[in-house]
Design an enzyme around this catalytic site. Structure first.
Site, mmCIF file in Angstrom:
data_model
loop_
_atom_site.group_PDB
_atom_site.id
_atom_site.type_symbol
_atom_site.label_atom_id
_atom_site.label_comp_id
_atom_site.label_asym_id
_atom_site.label_seq_id
_atom_site.Cartn_x
_atom_site.Cartn_y
_atom_site.Cartn_z
ATOM 1 C CB ALA A 179 3.839 -1.497 7.254
ATOM 2 C CB SER A 217 -0.220 -5.530 14.890
ATOM 3 O OG SER A 217 -0.408 -6.912 14.767
ATOM 4 C CG HIS A 271 -6.695 -2.263 1.839
ATOM 5 N ND1 HIS A 271 -5.997 -1.896 0.592
ATOM 6 C CD2 HIS A 271 -5.761 -2.644 2.532
ATOM 7 C CE1 HIS A 271 -4.743 -2.156 0.707
ATOM 8 N NE2 HIS A 271 -4.555 -2.906 1.951
ATOM 9 C CE LYS A 275 0.505 -2.812 -4.766
ATOM 10 N NZ LYS A 275 0.361 -4.497 -4.756
#
Length: 363
Positions: A46, A66, A109, A127
């Site tokens: 990030a 977060s 994810h 990914k």
């Protein structure tokens, strides 16, 4: 040797006449429509993403979220982000957010991207897209149902030197493609607390490192007609090294390797009946591309003009697609992401056949 000329400024650097200049970015990343981004998961990737956006685009990150509010605030302060939230839900409730970058561990994810999609947000998902093809299929179906843009953040697909690769293939400069190779190995100290050694975080070489060579070979060869894999496990029960051979319908071979046990050349090549294309390591980053003839002569060369900040290209592509009302990118279509996830599932099935307790990743 062919004469060297200077390519157009944003097109990618010095080019030998035998190779086409990159068409991407077109327009350059800074000319992509500016969106308001939310970031979920303020970790290393990030940080690289936000740095690339700040340096090379007009995209703006407005909140970061977060589970740890202090961690989110430290990240926001570091990058001048206006809002920091101690929950992911708050990011998704922020009316300023157009699109969410899912940068949490890939074990999360599916959950985080689905939350964003159901909140009506466009998503760019790091990914590997998900832990398995089942999760990928559900995410894609949810995005279609909600009518939001969704893309796997396979940043390599959007780099200028990969456009050179696509053009070389389209023009048939290599002749009939017969062999594609790619590898990605890094030495990771065998620490049970490291995420790549943690089964509960879907650790292992394949999903984190191996996804790059698998995606590259898939881009070149298209759908796999056959696949066979071998591998070994680490002391924590995740895959430590994997080697794979695939074929396509035309009978071309793809040979790839990934490992946590040592630094490999991280190169890629495409060999055809007329010539071969070589991509220097690290092939998945902005890299030099060489066209080599049958007698090993150098026919063409492309050197990247920009070595750092390559994550800006995927963000610009997402922004262009969202602004145009597209639900997916032609450079990284969702059906290809799903095919790649199915291939990764098959690879794991092959290498873990004798270790059944590892087949089901923690939910």
């Amino acid at each position: 040797m062919p004469q060297i000329r200077q390519a157009d400024g944003h097109a990618g650097g010095t080019t030998l006449m035998a190779l086409p200049a990159p068409r991407t970015p077109s327009p350059p990343p800074r000319e992509a429509p500016g969106l308001h981004w939310g970031v979920i998961g303020p970790g290393r990737i990030a940080a690289s993403f936000v740095q690339a956006l700040r340096a090379h685009t007009e995209q703006r990150v407005v909140p970061v979220g977060s589970r740890d509010a202090e961690r989110a605030r430290a990240f926001a302060d570091r990058f001048g982000i206006p809002s920091a939230y101690g929950s992911y839900a708050e990011v998704l409730d922020d009316a300023w957010v157009d699109i969410v970058y899912i940068a949490s561990p890939h074990s999360e994810h599916y959950t985080h991207a689905l939350m964003a999609i159901e909140a009506g947000k466009h998503v760019l998902v790091e990914k590997a897209f998900t832990r398995d093809a089942g999760e990928a299929e559900q995410l894609i179906e949810a995005a279609h149902k909600q009518g939001v843009f969704c893309m796997e953040a396979m940043w390599t697909r959007f780099l200028p030197h990969m456009d050179v690769v696509r053009q070389v293939l389209d023009l048939g400069l290599l002749g009939e493609v017969r062999t594609v190779t790619a590898d990605h190995g890094q030495f990771m100290s065998p620490d049970k607390d490291h995420r790549l050694f943690a089964p509960e975080l879907a650790g292992g070489a394949l999903l984190d490192l191996g996804v790059y060579p698998v995606s590259f070979v898939a881009m070149v060869l298209g759908p796999f007609a056959s696949l066979a894999a071998v591998g070994d496990m680490t002391h924590t029960g995740v895959d430590g090294q994997v080697s794979v051979v695939v074929t396509n319908a035309a009978g071309a071979h793809g040979v790839l390797n990934t490992t946590l046990h040592g630094r490999t050349p991280t190169t890629a090549s495409i060999s055809g009946t007329r010539a071969r294309l070589e991509i220097e390591g690290d092939f998945y980053t902005p890299s030099t591309v060489r066209l080599i003839g049958r007698t090993n002569e150098l026919l063409g060369l492309v050197v990247p003009a920009q070595r750092k900040g390559g994550l800006c290209y995927e963000a610009a592509e997402a922004a262009r697609c969202v602004a145009a009302g597209k639900l997916e990118s032609e450079l990284m279509p969702l059906d290809e992401t799903l095919r790649i996830m199915r291939a990764l599932d098959q690879i794991r099935s092959d290498i873990l056949r004798d270790v059944p307790e590892c087949l089901s990743l923690p939910r």
